[in-house]
Design a protein around this motif. Structure first.
Motif, mmCIF file in Angstrom:
data_model
loop_
_atom_site.group_PDB
_atom_site.id
_atom_site.type_symbol
_atom_site.label_atom_id
_atom_site.label_comp_id
_atom_site.label_asym_id
_atom_site.label_seq_id
_atom_site.Cartn_x
_atom_site.Cartn_y
_atom_site.Cartn_z
ATOM 1 N N SER A 180 0.758 -1.181 -0.022
ATOM 2 C CA SER A 180 0.128 -0.083 0.071
ATOM 3 C C SER A 180 1.009 1.313 -0.067
ATOM 4 C CB SER A 180 -0.861 0.015 1.175
ATOM 5 O OG SER A 180 -1.565 1.176 1.317
ATOM 6 N N GLN A 181 1.881 1.306 0.798
ATOM 7 C CA GLN A 181 2.804 2.320 1.061
ATOM 8 C C GLN A 181 3.437 2.685 -0.559
ATOM 9 O OE1 GLN A 181 6.593 2.005 2.211
ATOM 10 N NE2 GLN A 181 7.202 3.672 1.019
ATOM 11 N N ALA A 182 4.005 1.319 -1.067
ATOM 12 C CA ALA A 182 4.788 1.605 -2.278
ATOM 13 C C ALA A 182 3.974 2.182 -3.422
ATOM 14 C CB ALA A 182 5.157 0.159 -2.697
ATOM 15 N N GLN A 183 2.732 1.759 -3.469
ATOM 16 C CA GLN A 183 1.670 2.311 -4.532
ATOM 17 C C GLN A 183 1.286 3.746 -3.892
ATOM 18 O OE1 GLN A 183 -1.631 -0.568 -3.701
ATOM 19 N NE2 GLN A 183 -1.065 -1.890 -5.484
ATOM 20 N N SER A 184 1.205 4.202 -2.952
ATOM 21 C CA SER A 184 0.942 5.543 -2.531
ATOM 22 C C SER A 184 1.967 6.291 -3.176
ATOM 23 C CB SER A 184 0.820 5.753 -1.274
ATOM 24 O OG SER A 184 0.720 7.063 -0.843
ATOM 25 N N VAL A 185 3.364 6.056 -2.938
ATOM 26 C CA VAL A 185 4.478 6.785 -3.339
ATOM 27 C C VAL A 185 4.536 6.812 -5.010
ATOM 28 C CG1 VAL A 185 7.107 6.661 -3.567
ATOM 29 C CG2 VAL A 185 6.019 6.354 -1.261
ATOM 30 N N ALA A 186 4.392 5.825 -5.518
ATOM 31 C CA ALA A 186 4.428 5.581 -7.223
ATOM 32 C C ALA A 186 3.200 6.419 -7.568
ATOM 33 C CB ALA A 186 4.042 4.102 -7.619
ATOM 34 N N ALA A 187 2.128 6.439 -7.063
ATOM 35 C CA ALA A 187 1.204 7.299 -7.704
ATOM 36 C C ALA A 187 1.311 8.970 -7.499
ATOM 37 C CB ALA A 187 -0.051 6.891 -6.812
ATOM 38 N N SER A 188 2.188 9.240 -6.437
ATOM 39 C CA SER A 188 2.672 10.508 -6.366
ATOM 40 C C SER A 188 3.740 11.191 -6.747
ATOM 41 C CB SER A 188 2.480 10.878 -4.699
ATOM 42 O OG SER A 188 3.501 10.471 -4.211
ATOM 43 N N ARG A 189 4.657 10.247 -7.322
ATOM 44 C CA ARG A 189 5.875 10.628 -7.818
ATOM 45 C C ARG A 189 5.978 10.190 -9.466
ATOM 46 N NH1 ARG A 189 7.701 14.733 -5.452
ATOM 47 N NH2 ARG A 189 9.895 14.169 -5.988
ATOM 48 N N MET A 190 5.848 11.097 -10.303
ATOM 49 C CA MET A 190 5.513 10.611 -11.632
ATOM 50 C C MET A 190 7.157 10.047 -12.407
ATOM 51 S SD MET A 190 4.583 12.906 -14.920
ATOM 52 C CE MET A 190 4.722 12.088 -16.691
ATOM 53 N N ASP A 191 8.185 10.714 -11.993
ATOM 54 C CA ASP A 191 9.357 10.401 -12.396
ATOM 55 C C ASP A 191 9.842 8.830 -11.676
ATOM 56 O OD1 ASP A 191 10.060 12.623 -14.080
ATOM 57 O OD2 ASP A 191 10.070 13.678 -12.337
ATOM 58 N N LEU A 192 9.308 8.546 -10.628
ATOM 59 C CA LEU A 192 9.711 7.528 -10.120
ATOM 60 C C LEU A 192 8.912 6.331 -10.568
ATOM 61 C CD1 LEU A 192 11.440 5.887 -7.876
ATOM 62 C CD2 LEU A 192 9.667 6.217 -6.158
ATOM 63 N N ASP A 209 -3.365 11.902 -14.869
ATOM 64 C CA ASP A 209 -4.318 12.717 -14.274
ATOM 65 C C ASP A 209 -4.633 12.525 -12.865
ATOM 66 O OD1 ASP A 209 -6.966 10.501 -15.355
ATOM 67 O OD2 ASP A 209 -5.164 10.325 -14.124
ATOM 68 N N GLY A 210 -3.517 11.640 -12.099
ATOM 69 C CA GLY A 210 -3.855 11.583 -10.721
ATOM 70 C C GLY A 210 -4.432 10.188 -10.491
ATOM 71 N N SER A 211 -4.991 9.456 -11.408
ATOM 72 C CA SER A 211 -5.321 8.068 -11.176
ATOM 73 C C SER A 211 -4.451 7.274 -10.432
ATOM 74 C CB SER A 211 -6.310 7.845 -12.245
ATOM 75 O OG SER A 211 -5.537 7.432 -13.214
ATOM 76 N N GLY A 212 -3.151 7.281 -11.150
ATOM 77 C CA GLY A 212 -2.231 6.624 -10.838
ATOM 78 C C GLY A 212 -2.342 5.011 -10.876
ATOM 79 N N SER A 213 -3.441 4.570 -11.925
ATOM 80 C CA SER A 213 -4.046 3.283 -12.160
ATOM 81 C C SER A 213 -2.701 2.236 -12.809
ATOM 82 C CB SER A 213 -5.030 3.028 -12.887
ATOM 83 O OG SER A 213 -4.986 3.800 -14.152
ATOM 84 N N GLY A 214 -2.160 3.061 -13.589
ATOM 85 C CA GLY A 214 -0.973 2.085 -14.558
ATOM 86 C C GLY A 214 0.248 2.050 -13.258
ATOM 87 N N ASP A 215 0.438 2.797 -12.547
ATOM 88 C CA ASP A 215 1.573 2.708 -11.786
ATOM 89 C C ASP A 215 1.198 1.641 -10.611
ATOM 90 O OD1 ASP A 215 2.222 5.193 -13.109
ATOM 91 O OD2 ASP A 215 1.605 6.523 -11.462
ATOM 92 N N LEU A 216 0.011 1.924 -9.953
ATOM 93 C CA LEU A 216 -0.451 0.961 -9.081
ATOM 94 C C LEU A 216 -0.332 -0.496 -9.657
ATOM 95 C CD1 LEU A 216 -3.383 2.570 -7.175
ATOM 96 C CD2 LEU A 216 -0.801 3.093 -7.133
#
Length: 241
Positions: A180-192, A209-216
């Motif tokens: 959960s923590q890693a997903q939160s970080v990935a969703a908020s840091r685009m370059d990471l 757009d802030g959804s972060g679905s691909g990152d998660l």
């Protein structure tokens, strides 16, 4: 060098990758710093002076790792304070959600919780340059943790088998919270997130757009590949998966 995570109009893949590396090193540097503080705190729960000393030694190792990562950021021309700052809130929140209630839970957290996070960071580091990869890999090694913690927990479980179920559930919770923590970080840091996706900039920007679905989804897939190391740690402590 710009080390924020919001790309400029002229940002290219190389700039995304460089900022992603700074993000990774900043994340690791703060993770090691807070691991130092937390491990030192857990030492107070130790039942013997020998155990207190062992955990103090582990804490010292975490701080040494922090210093190496701090130096690595400086060598890249980054401001370590700025690089670490975005990760203070999510990492502090993870530690707050996973506060151990006793000595054995603290040991499992240090070995399993920090271990699965280290596995994840190591996997991300595989996507970077050789110097970053070597620095990150050395910082998240858990050999010393294994040598001290695994026998301690295994002996306790052998003496009281009822502990096994409780500690196994605790270990599963730690992994879930780490994901959960890693997903939160990935969703908020685009370059990471670009780095996590192996440089797939177009896919990451598609979800900018802030959804972060691909990152998660990327983070979830990466965590799914870490089961072998996790199960090895559980087995070393005499816990089931």
């Amino acid at each position: 060098m710009t080390n924020g995570s919001v790309p400029t109009a002229g940002s290219g893949p190389g700039e995304h990758a460089e900022r992603g590396v700074v993000d990774l090193l900043g994340l690791l540097a703060y993770a090691e710093l807070v691991a130092f503080f937390r491990t030192a705190e857990h030492a107070e729960l130790a039942p013997t002076l020998e155990a207190k000393g062992k955990l103090a030694g582990l804490a010292a190792g975490e701080y040494a790792n922090h210093e190496r990562l701090y130096t690595g950021l400086v060598q890249r021309g980054a401001d370590p304070e700025e690089a670490m700052r975005p990760f203070v809130a999510p990492l502090d929140a993870w530690h707050a959600r996973t506060e151990p209630q006793d000595w054995l839970e603290s040991l499992v957290k240090i070995y399993v919780g920090l271990g699965i996070a280290g596995d994840f960071y190591r996997k991300v580091a595989e996507l970077t340059d050789e110097g970053t990869r070597e620095l990150a890999t050395s910082a998240v090694a858990d050999t010393q943790r294994a040598e001290f913690i695994a026998p301690q927990v295994r002996a306790a479980v052998e003496a009281d088998p009822a502990l096994g179920g409780r500690l196994s559930l605790w270990a599963r919770r730690l992994v879930g919270e780490a994901l959960s923590q890693a997903q939160s970080v990935a969703a908020s840091r685009m370059d990471l997130a670009v780095l996590l996706a192996g440089g797939a900039q177009e896919d990451t920007e598609q979800h900018g757009d802030g959804s972060g679905s691909g990152d998660l989804a990327t983070v979830s897939r990466m965590f799914a590949t870490l089961t072998d190391a996790h199960n090895t740690r559980l087995a070393a402590m005499g816990l089931g998966s």
